[in-house]
Design a protein around this motif. Structure first.
Motif, PDB file in Angstrom:
ATOM      1  N   ASP A  35      22.151 153.876  17.045  1.00  6.54           N
ATOM      2  CA  ASP A  35      21.304 153.633  15.854  1.00  6.54           C
ATOM      3  C   ASP A  35      20.881 152.248  15.912  1.00  6.54           C
ATOM      4  OD1 ASP A  35      20.751 156.218  15.339  1.00  6.54           O
ATOM      5  OD2 ASP A  35      22.576 156.436  14.046  1.00  6.54           O
ATOM      6  N   GLY A  36      21.576 151.139  16.526  1.00  4.97           N
ATOM      7  CA  GLY A  36      21.277 149.621  16.538  1.00  4.97           C
ATOM      8  C   GLY A  36      20.089 149.384  17.637  1.00  4.97           C
ATOM      9  N   TYR A  37      19.901 148.256  17.733  1.00  9.54           N
ATOM     10  CA  TYR A  37      19.140 147.621  18.843  1.00  9.54           C
ATOM     11  C   TYR A  37      19.869 147.172  20.086  1.00  9.54           C
ATOM     12  CZ  TYR A  37      15.958 147.631  15.178  1.00  9.54           C
ATOM     13  OH  TYR A  37      15.050 147.855  13.944  1.00  9.54           O
ATOM     14  N   GLN A  91      29.569 147.821  23.432  1.00  9.20           N
ATOM     15  CA  GLN A  91      28.013 147.626  23.682  1.00  9.20           C
ATOM     16  C   GLN A  91      27.755 147.853  24.834  1.00  9.20           C
ATOM     17  OE1 GLN A  91      26.429 143.915  22.342  1.00  9.20           O
ATOM     18  NE2 GLN A  91      27.602 143.893  20.406  1.00  9.20           N
ATOM     19  N   ALA A  92      26.899 147.946  25.728  1.00 17.11           N
ATOM     20  CA  ALA A  92      26.763 148.309  27.049  1.00 17.11           C
ATOM     21  C   ALA A  92      27.182 147.194  28.014  1.00 17.11           C
ATOM     22  CB  ALA A  92      25.079 148.544  27.525  1.00 17.11           C
ATOM     23  N   ASN A  93      27.312 146.168  27.590  1.00 18.49           N
ATOM     24  CA  ASN A  93      27.754 144.803  28.271  1.00 18.49           C
ATOM     25  C   ASN A  93      29.346 144.808  28.210  1.00 18.49           C
ATOM     26  OD1 ASN A  93      28.342 143.822  25.759  1.00 18.49           O
ATOM     27  ND2 ASN A  93      26.985 142.161  25.846  1.00 18.49           N
ATOM     28  N   GLY A  94      29.988 145.756  27.541  1.00 15.30           N
ATOM     29  CA  GLY A  94      31.501 145.866  27.471  1.00 15.30           C
ATOM     30  C   GLY A  94      32.054 145.164  26.334  1.00 15.30           C
ATOM     31  N   ALA A  95      31.489 144.382  25.432  1.00 13.66           N
ATOM     32  CA  ALA A  95      31.735 143.684  24.438  1.00 13.66           C
ATOM     33  C   ALA A  95      32.166 144.889  23.252  1.00 13.66           C
ATOM     34  CB  ALA A  95      30.630 142.880  23.515  1.00 13.66           C
ATOM     35  N   VAL A  96      33.214 144.616  22.708  1.00 13.04           N
ATOM     36  CA  VAL A  96      33.883 145.555  21.685  1.00 13.04           C
ATOM     37  C   VAL A  96      33.257 145.504  20.326  1.00 13.04           C
ATOM     38  CG1 VAL A  96      36.133 146.363  20.681  1.00 13.04           C
ATOM     39  CG2 VAL A  96      35.962 145.771  22.972  1.00 13.04           C
ATOM     40  N   ILE A  97      32.935 146.708  19.823  1.00 16.54           N
ATOM     41  CA  ILE A  97      32.227 147.010  18.597  1.00 16.54           C
ATOM     42  C   ILE A  97      33.552 147.221  17.443  1.00 16.54           C
ATOM     43  CG2 ILE A  97      30.737 148.001  17.071  1.00 16.54           C
ATOM     44  CD1 ILE A  97      29.122 148.934  19.619  1.00 16.54           C
ATOM     45  N   GLY A  98      34.352 148.032  17.806  1.00 16.27           N
ATOM     46  CA  GLY A  98      35.360 148.509  16.955  1.00 16.27           C
ATOM     47  C   GLY A  98      35.855 149.602  17.690  1.00 16.27           C
ATOM     48  N   GLY A  99      37.106 150.146  16.876  1.00 15.51           N
ATOM     49  CA  GLY A  99      37.809 151.316  17.258  1.00 15.51           C
ATOM     50  C   GLY A  99      38.287 152.182  16.294  1.00 15.51           C
ATOM     51  N   PHE A 100      38.595 153.370  16.282  1.00 20.03           N
ATOM     52  CA  PHE A 100      39.230 154.287  15.184  1.00 20.03           C
ATOM     53  C   PHE A 100      40.007 155.516  16.056  1.00 20.03           C
ATOM     54  CE2 PHE A 100      35.105 155.502  16.336  1.00 20.03           C
ATOM     55  CZ  PHE A 100      35.006 156.897  16.623  1.00 20.03           C
ATOM     56  N   SER A 101      40.715 156.243  15.125  1.00 13.23           N
ATOM     57  CA  SER A 101      41.427 157.573  15.779  1.00 13.23           C
ATOM     58  C   SER A 101      40.494 158.705  15.677  1.00 13.23           C
ATOM     59  CB  SER A 101      42.743 157.627  14.837  1.00 13.23           C
ATOM     60  OG  SER A 101      43.424 158.698  15.311  1.00 13.23           O
ATOM     61  N   PHE A 102      40.425 159.409  16.669  1.00  7.76           N
ATOM     62  CA  PHE A 102      39.548 160.462  16.757  1.00  7.76           C
ATOM     63  C   PHE A 102      40.588 161.950  16.781  1.00  7.76           C
ATOM     64  CE2 PHE A 102      38.050 163.820  19.822  1.00  7.76           C
ATOM     65  CZ  PHE A 102      36.955 164.456  18.792  1.00  7.76           C
ATOM     66  N   ASP A 103      40.391 162.504  15.896  1.00  3.25           N
ATOM     67  CA  ASP A 103      41.236 163.894  15.620  1.00  3.25           C
ATOM     68  C   ASP A 103      40.219 165.120  16.285  1.00  3.25           C
ATOM     69  OD1 ASP A 103      42.437 166.205  15.283  1.00  3.25           O
ATOM     70  OD2 ASP A 103      42.832 165.760  13.060  1.00  3.25           O
ATOM     71  N   ALA A 110      40.521 168.303  16.310  1.00  4.99           N
ATOM     72  CA  ALA A 110      40.618 169.468  15.498  1.00  4.99           C
ATOM     73  C   ALA A 110      39.482 169.484  14.486  1.00  4.99           C
ATOM     74  CB  ALA A 110      41.876 169.663  14.769  1.00  4.99           C
ATOM     75  N   THR A 111      38.925 168.231  14.119  1.00  5.58           N
ATOM     76  CA  THR A 111      37.859 168.217  13.306  1.00  5.58           C
ATOM     77  C   THR A 111      36.598 167.581  13.900  1.00  5.58           C
ATOM     78  OG1 THR A 111      38.440 165.919  12.570  1.00  5.58           O
ATOM     79  CG2 THR A 111      39.468 167.527  11.246  1.00  5.58           C
ATOM     80  N   GLY A 112      36.590 166.999  15.091  1.00  5.86           N
ATOM     81  CA  GLY A 112      35.454 166.402  15.648  1.00  5.86           C
ATOM     82  C   GLY A 112      34.878 165.176  14.730  1.00  5.86           C
ATOM     83  N   THR A 113      33.988 164.430  15.463  1.00  8.81           N
ATOM     84  CA  THR A 113      33.477 163.403  14.733  1.00  8.81           C
ATOM     85  C   THR A 113      32.135 163.117  15.344  1.00  8.81           C
ATOM     86  OG1 THR A 113      33.990 161.362  13.486  1.00  8.81           O
ATOM     87  CG2 THR A 113      34.360 161.316  15.761  1.00  8.81           C
ATOM     88  N   GLY A 114      31.511 162.347  14.505  1.00 12.50           N
ATOM     89  CA  GLY A 114      30.180 161.564  15.053  1.00 12.50           C
ATOM     90  C   GLY A 114      30.138 159.958  14.725  1.00 12.50           C
ATOM     91  N   VAL A 115      29.652 159.381  15.554  1.00 12.08           N
ATOM     92  CA  VAL A 115      29.684 157.929  15.188  1.00 12.08           C
ATOM     93  C   VAL A 115      28.348 157.266  15.334  1.00 12.08           C
ATOM     94  CG1 VAL A 115      30.721 157.236  17.407  1.00 12.08           C
ATOM     95  CG2 VAL A 115      31.062 155.796  15.225  1.00 12.08           C
ATOM     96  N   SER A 116      27.905 156.393  14.742  1.00 11.32           N
ATOM     97  CA  SER A 116      26.612 155.896  15.029  1.00 11.32           C
ATOM     98  C   SER A 116      26.814 154.235  15.222  1.00 11.32           C
ATOM     99  CB  SER A 116      25.623 156.097  13.686  1.00 11.32           C
ATOM    100  OG  SER A 116      25.173 157.075  13.983  1.00 11.32           O
ATOM    101  N   THR A 117      26.188 153.561  16.183  1.00 10.64           N
ATOM    102  CA  THR A 117      26.485 152.187  16.365  1.00 10.64           C
ATOM    103  C   THR A 117      25.170 151.507  15.602  1.00 10.64           C
ATOM    104  OG1 THR A 117      25.546 152.403  18.410  1.00 10.64           O
ATOM    105  CG2 THR A 117      27.973 152.206  18.390  1.00 10.64           C
ATOM    106  N   THR A 118      25.367 150.653  15.115  1.00  9.30           N
ATOM    107  CA  THR A 118      24.231 150.025  14.279  1.00  9.30           C
ATOM    108  C   THR A 118      24.071 148.292  14.378  1.00  9.30           C
ATOM    109  OG1 THR A 118      25.743 149.573  12.361  1.00  9.30           O
ATOM    110  CG2 THR A 118      24.540 151.774  12.457  1.00  9.30           C
ATOM    111  N   GLY A 119      23.336 147.664  13.891  1.00  9.24           N
ATOM    112  CA  GLY A 119      22.855 146.311  13.786  1.00  9.24           C
ATOM    113  C   GLY A 119      22.314 145.778  15.257  1.00  9.24           C
ATOM    114  N   ASN A 120      22.562 144.807  15.708  1.00  6.56           N
ATOM    115  CA  ASN A 120      22.057 144.273  16.884  1.00  6.56           C
ATOM    116  C   ASN A 120      23.065 143.494  18.000  1.00  6.56           C
ATOM    117  OD1 ASN A 120      22.408 141.659  15.951  1.00  6.56           O
ATOM    118  ND2 ASN A 120      20.500 141.989  14.634  1.00  6.56           N
ATOM    119  N   ALA A 121      22.856 143.408  18.853  1.00  6.28           N
ATOM    120  CA  ALA A 121      23.776 142.687  20.025  1.00  6.28           C
ATOM    121  C   ALA A 121      24.881 141.640  19.414  1.00  6.28           C
ATOM    122  CB  ALA A 121      23.366 142.481  21.094  1.00  6.28           C
TER     123      ALA A 121
END
Length: 119
Positions: free
Chosen positions: A45-47, A86-98, A100-111
């Motif tokens: 959802d970012g640029y 990011q597509a260039n390999g730069a790390v945005i962040g991380g988290f634990s995914f379960d 059993a519940t599934g998840t959705g995540v949206s990337t935001t902002g700009n490069a």
């Protein structure tokens, strides 16, 4: 009924429809979706384009272009580390995914000021 009453109702209805349309247009792509067990959805959802890496499983999603989403099935483990890039390999962040519940995540902002939120 007086013509003024009809006009006021029409204006109120038009204003309400306009506000609802604006709210729908401003909602991020991922916000309308709900998490589903065994599924991981990534929306850019970012640029910039982004992807999610599952390092313990040695795979990643495809690169997701701005304004689009990708969903994959993920199961077989209770917890997974997810690293967003990011597509260039730069790390945005991380988290634990379960899975059993599934998840959705949206990337935001700009490069140069990237972020994310889960839903």
């Amino acid at each position: 009924m007086s013509p003024n009453g009809t006009m006021a109702r029409r204006l109120a209805t038009a204003a309400a429809l306009g506000a609802a349309s604006l709210a729908a247009a401003l909602a991020p792509a991922g916000a309308a979706q709900a998490a589903t067990p065994g599924q991981f959805t990534l929306c850019s959802d970012g640029y910039y384009s982004s992807y999610a890496e599952f390092p313990d499983r040695h795979f990643a999603t495809t690169i997701v272009n701005p304004g689009t989403c990708a969903t994959i099935g993920v199961s077989g483990r209770s917890k997974d580390l997810v690293v967003l890039h990011q597509a260039n390999g730069a790390v945005i962040g991380g988290f634990s995914f379960d899975d059993a519940t599934g998840t959705g995540v949206s990337t935001t902002g700009n490069a140069w000021s990237a972020g994310y939120y889960r839903w």
